[in-house]
Design a protein around this motif. Structure first.
Motif, PDB file in Angstrom:
ATOM      1  N   UNK A 164       0.820  -1.217   0.000  1.00  0.00           N
ATOM      2  CA  UNK A 164       0.000   0.000   0.000  1.00  0.00           C
ATOM      3  C   UNK A 164       0.854   1.267   0.000  1.00  0.00           C
ATOM      4  N   UNK A 165       1.445   1.587  -1.141  1.00  0.00           N
ATOM      5  CA  UNK A 165       2.388   2.706  -1.194  1.00  0.00           C
ATOM      6  C   UNK A 165       1.707   4.048  -0.953  1.00  0.00           C
ATOM      7  N   UNK A 166       0.417   4.164  -1.243  1.00  0.00           N
ATOM      8  CA  UNK A 166      -0.275   5.440  -1.018  1.00  0.00           C
ATOM      9  C   UNK A 166      -0.309   5.777   0.470  1.00  0.00           C
ATOM     10  N   UNK A 167      -0.687   4.825   1.305  1.00  0.00           N
ATOM     11  CA  UNK A 167      -0.749   5.118   2.742  1.00  0.00           C
ATOM     12  C   UNK A 167       0.650   5.247   3.334  1.00  0.00           C
ATOM     13  N   UNK A 168       1.609   4.513   2.781  1.00  0.00           N
ATOM     14  CA  UNK A 168       2.999   4.672   3.229  1.00  0.00           C
ATOM     15  C   UNK A 168       3.487   6.085   2.912  1.00  0.00           C
ATOM     16  N   UNK A 169       3.167   6.568   1.707  1.00  0.00           N
ATOM     17  CA  UNK A 169       3.577   7.913   1.318  1.00  0.00           C
ATOM     18  C   UNK A 169       3.009   8.974   2.258  1.00  0.00           C
ATOM     19  N   UNK A 170       1.744   8.828   2.618  1.00  0.00           N
ATOM     20  CA  UNK A 170       1.129   9.809   3.528  1.00  0.00           C
ATOM     21  C   UNK A 170       1.840   9.818   4.873  1.00  0.00           C
ATOM     22  N   UNK A 171       2.189   8.649   5.371  1.00  0.00           N
ATOM     23  CA  UNK A 171       2.902   8.581   6.644  1.00  0.00           C
ATOM     24  C   UNK A 171       4.278   9.219   6.547  1.00  0.00           C
ATOM     25  N   UNK A 172       4.967   8.987   5.439  1.00  0.00           N
ATOM     26  CA  UNK A 172       6.315   9.525   5.255  1.00  0.00           C
ATOM     27  C   UNK A 172       6.299  11.054   5.199  1.00  0.00           C
ATOM     28  N   UNK A 173       5.428  11.617   4.369  1.00  0.00           N
ATOM     29  CA  UNK A 173       5.458  13.066   4.165  1.00  0.00           C
ATOM     30  C   UNK A 173       4.778  13.839   5.280  1.00  0.00           C
ATOM     31  N   UNK A 174       3.884  13.194   6.023  1.00  0.00           N
ATOM     32  CA  UNK A 174       3.302  13.872   7.184  1.00  0.00           C
ATOM     33  C   UNK A 174       4.338  14.080   8.278  1.00  0.00           C
ATOM     34  N   UNK A 175       5.445  13.364   8.156  1.00  0.00           N
ATOM     35  CA  UNK A 175       6.530  13.490   9.130  1.00  0.00           C
ATOM     36  C   UNK A 175       7.792  14.089   8.516  1.00  0.00           C
ATOM     37  N   UNK A 176       7.643  14.711   7.376  1.00  0.00           N
ATOM     38  CA  UNK A 176       8.723  15.485   6.790  1.00  0.00           C
ATOM     39  C   UNK A 176       9.879  14.686   6.239  1.00  0.00           C
ATOM     40  N   UNK A 177       9.637  13.403   5.856  1.00  0.00           N
ATOM     41  CA  UNK A 177      10.698  12.587   5.285  1.00  0.00           C
ATOM     42  C   UNK A 177      10.452  12.409   3.784  1.00  0.00           C
ATOM     43  N   UNK A 178      11.304  11.640   3.117  1.00  0.00           N
ATOM     44  CA  UNK A 178      11.223  11.462   1.670  1.00  0.00           C
ATOM     45  C   UNK A 178      11.055   9.983   1.325  1.00  0.00           C
ATOM     46  N   UNK A 179      10.259   9.732   0.288  1.00  0.00           N
ATOM     47  CA  UNK A 179       9.966   8.361  -0.116  1.00  0.00           C
ATOM     48  C   UNK A 179      10.612   8.026  -1.451  1.00  0.00           C
ATOM     49  N   UNK A 180      11.249   6.870  -1.513  1.00  0.00           N
ATOM     50  CA  UNK A 180      11.783   6.281  -2.730  1.00  0.00           C
ATOM     51  C   UNK A 180      11.027   4.980  -2.967  1.00  0.00           C
ATOM     52  N   UNK A 181      10.649   4.702  -4.218  1.00  0.00           N
ATOM     53  CA  UNK A 181       9.827   3.528  -4.514  1.00  0.00           C
ATOM     54  C   UNK A 181      10.519   2.640  -5.548  1.00  0.00           C
ATOM     55  N   UNK A 182      10.640   1.365  -5.198  1.00  0.00           N
ATOM     56  CA  UNK A 182      11.056   0.343  -6.152  1.00  0.00           C
ATOM     57  C   UNK A 182       9.770  -0.204  -6.778  1.00  0.00           C
ATOM     58  N   UNK A 183       9.449   0.315  -7.972  1.00  0.00           N
ATOM     59  CA  UNK A 183       8.240  -0.118  -8.681  1.00  0.00           C
ATOM     60  C   UNK A 183       8.609  -1.020  -9.849  1.00  0.00           C
ATOM     61  N   UNK A 184       9.659  -1.800  -9.623  1.00  0.00           N
ATOM     62  CA  UNK A 184      10.220  -2.618 -10.690  1.00  0.00           C
ATOM     63  C   UNK A 184       9.161  -3.449 -11.411  1.00  0.00           C
ATOM     64  N   UNK A 185       8.329  -4.140 -10.645  1.00  0.00           N
ATOM     65  CA  UNK A 185       7.395  -5.092 -11.238  1.00  0.00           C
ATOM     66  C   UNK A 185       5.961  -4.572 -11.271  1.00  0.00           C
ATOM     67  N   UNK A 186       5.770  -3.283 -11.060  1.00  0.00           N
ATOM     68  CA  UNK A 186       4.408  -2.735 -11.035  1.00  0.00           C
ATOM     69  C   UNK A 186       4.202  -1.585 -12.005  1.00  0.00           C
ATOM     70  N   UNK A 187       5.226  -0.779 -12.237  1.00  0.00           N
ATOM     71  CA  UNK A 187       5.073   0.426 -13.053  1.00  0.00           C
ATOM     72  C   UNK A 187       4.641   0.061 -14.472  1.00  0.00           C
ATOM     73  N   UNK A 188       3.616   0.723 -14.929  1.00  0.00           N
ATOM     74  CA  UNK A 188       3.072   0.452 -16.252  1.00  0.00           C
ATOM     75  C   UNK A 188       1.771  -0.309 -16.205  1.00  0.00           C
ATOM     76  N   UNK A 189       1.484  -0.960 -15.049  1.00  0.00           N
ATOM     77  CA  UNK A 189       0.222  -1.686 -14.888  1.00  0.00           C
ATOM     78  C   UNK A 189      -0.516  -1.279 -13.615  1.00  0.00           C
ATOM     79  N   UNK A 190       0.217  -0.811 -12.609  1.00  0.00           N
ATOM     80  CA  UNK A 190      -0.377  -0.329 -11.361  1.00  0.00           C
ATOM     81  C   UNK A 190      -0.140   1.183 -11.308  1.00  0.00           C
ATOM     82  N   UNK A 191      -1.188   1.990 -11.099  1.00  0.00           N
ATOM     83  CA  UNK A 191      -0.998   3.445 -11.114  1.00  0.00           C
ATOM     84  C   UNK A 191       0.039   3.917 -10.099  1.00  0.00           C
ATOM     85  N   UNK A 192       0.883   4.838 -10.530  1.00  0.00           N
ATOM     86  CA  UNK A 192       1.846   5.498  -9.652  1.00  0.00           C
ATOM     87  C   UNK A 192       1.913   6.970 -10.064  1.00  0.00           C
TER      88      UNK A 192
END
Length: 399
Positions: A164-192
């Protein structure tokens, strides 16, 4: 490139010479038109190839929803793991600290990469059955102000779980940190889409959901992060800023590019667009998964994951408990019938995986199920049910 319906079964016939379908998370079965583009040689410094590189970068950026030109795309030679290391080594400051979210082999590989880089990190390891959740991430960030970045795996293909990268992202940025995503096997078929999920950078690979062939990956990152990465990388060849700067200045790759792979990828992108982009590709993969999972369950197989976490990329099944079942024999019987499946990567129980991605549709997946049933019969395995201990372990860890 073939014309006509993107879902017609004739578009998903196996390639020439009776090659088997690759039911793996990449490399995968590609369209004949993709293979055909590799019959021509290209000059890596030639203007035509530089135009191809520019087109590749533009088309990939379009898949992120970047309408404000805040991001850029940097292709990098090598496998997906090369790109993950390039991203971590370029965007995490040497005095930074990374929270690695793991629930399988690729999260653990990211942690191993941090060890090789000699940069501080902490690991949240959820095992094989469950995703890291936003509240867990928030609690760790609250407890450790030294953490500057979080890396998440979009689809963990060792188990087949969609995180669940969407909820992870909200947790990361609500605390002033930065998110990096390994979307190796999802990008192009799962929205990002960057307008829906905030991140600083993501990586993917040519031979995954875009359905190209292996040879390069790509980093999509905020331009501000690319600029800040100057002089930060631990590696000459994996320096994302240096690659970006060279492409911006000359339009060329710094070192010999995989020219044939780039040409194939552009054809794969054209097919991807004709199918309806991310939404169209994702819908076909979801249908592939649903048809295949229903058929395998009808044979008695059990999935590692509950339906809630099943990705449309690859599905992990427990091996049957029956004494006559041996995965190596099952693998060979499936291959004889035209399907190459994938061994499991779990440490607790025996398993195998079946990919849902590549140039195939639900009609092909029904043939996969039929092949599995015939293979069980040839092995004299009347029941594909897994060991009771496997189901108990799944229930315990998922509770």
């Amino acid at each position: 490139m073939r014309t006509g319906s993107a879902t017609a079964s004739e578009d998903f016939e196996p390639p020439a010479l009776g090659e088997p379908y690759l039911l793996t998370p990449g490399p995968l079965t590609t369209a004949y038109a993709v293979k055909q583009t590799m019959l021509r040689d290209w000059g890596s410094w030639d203007g035509d190839f530089r135009a191809m590189t520019a087109d590749l970068r533009r088309r990939l950026l379009a898949l992120t929803g970047d309408t404000k030109s805040e991001f850029d795309c940097v292709p990098m030679q090598g496998s997906g793991s090369f790109c993950v290391e390039a991203m971590l080594g370029s965007f995490v400051p040497r005095d930074g600290k990374v929270l690695v979210l793991a629930n399988g082999a690729y999260g653990l590989r990211a942690a191993q990469t941090m060890q090789y880089l000699g940069r501080a990190h902490t690991l949240l390891d959820k095992g094989d059955y469950l995703p890291p959740r936003g509240d867990e991430v928030a609690a760790i960030l609250d407890a450790d102000p030294a953490i500057t970045h979080v890396i998440a795996i979009h689809c963990e293909t060792s188990s087949g779980i969609l995180n669940p990268v969407a909820e992870i992202s909200k947790a990361v940025y609500s605390r002033g940190r930065k998110l990096l995503i390994d979307s190796m096997s999802a990008f192009g078929a799962i929205p990002l889409d960057i307008n829906d999920i905030r991140y600083e950078a993501m990586v993917s690979s040519a031979n995954k959901c875009i359905e190209g062939v292996p040879g390069f990956g790509f980093v999509i990152a905020r331009k501000s992060e690319l600029e800040a990465a100057k002089g930060r990388s631990h590696s000459l060849s994996l320096d994302v800023h240096a690659q970006w700067a060279a492409m911006e200045k000359t339009g060329q790759w710094r070192f010999t590019p995989p020219t044939h792979v780039v040409a194939a990828f552009l054809e794969a992108l054209r097919i991807h667009e004709a199918e309806g982009g991310v939404a169209g590709r994702g819908a076909r993969y979801e249908r592939n998964r649903d048809v295949m999972v229903a058929g395998m369950r009808a044979l008695g197989f059990e999935t590692l994951l509950s339906d809630r976490w099943l990705s449309p990329i690859i599905v992990t099944f427990f091996c049957p408990a029956h004494a006559n079942f041996a995965f190596d024999r099952f693998y060979e019987l499936m291959k004889e019938k035209g399907f190459i499946i994938y061994p499991g990567k779990l440490t607790v129980v025996e398993s195998f995986r079946i990919g849902c991605i590549g140039r195939m549709d639900e009609h092909v997946m029904r043939r996969v199920v039929d092949a599995a049933g015939r293979s069980l019969a040839e092995m004299n395995v009347p029941d594909a049910a897994p060991p009771r201990t496997a189901l108990d372990e799944r229930a315990k860890l998922a509770a």
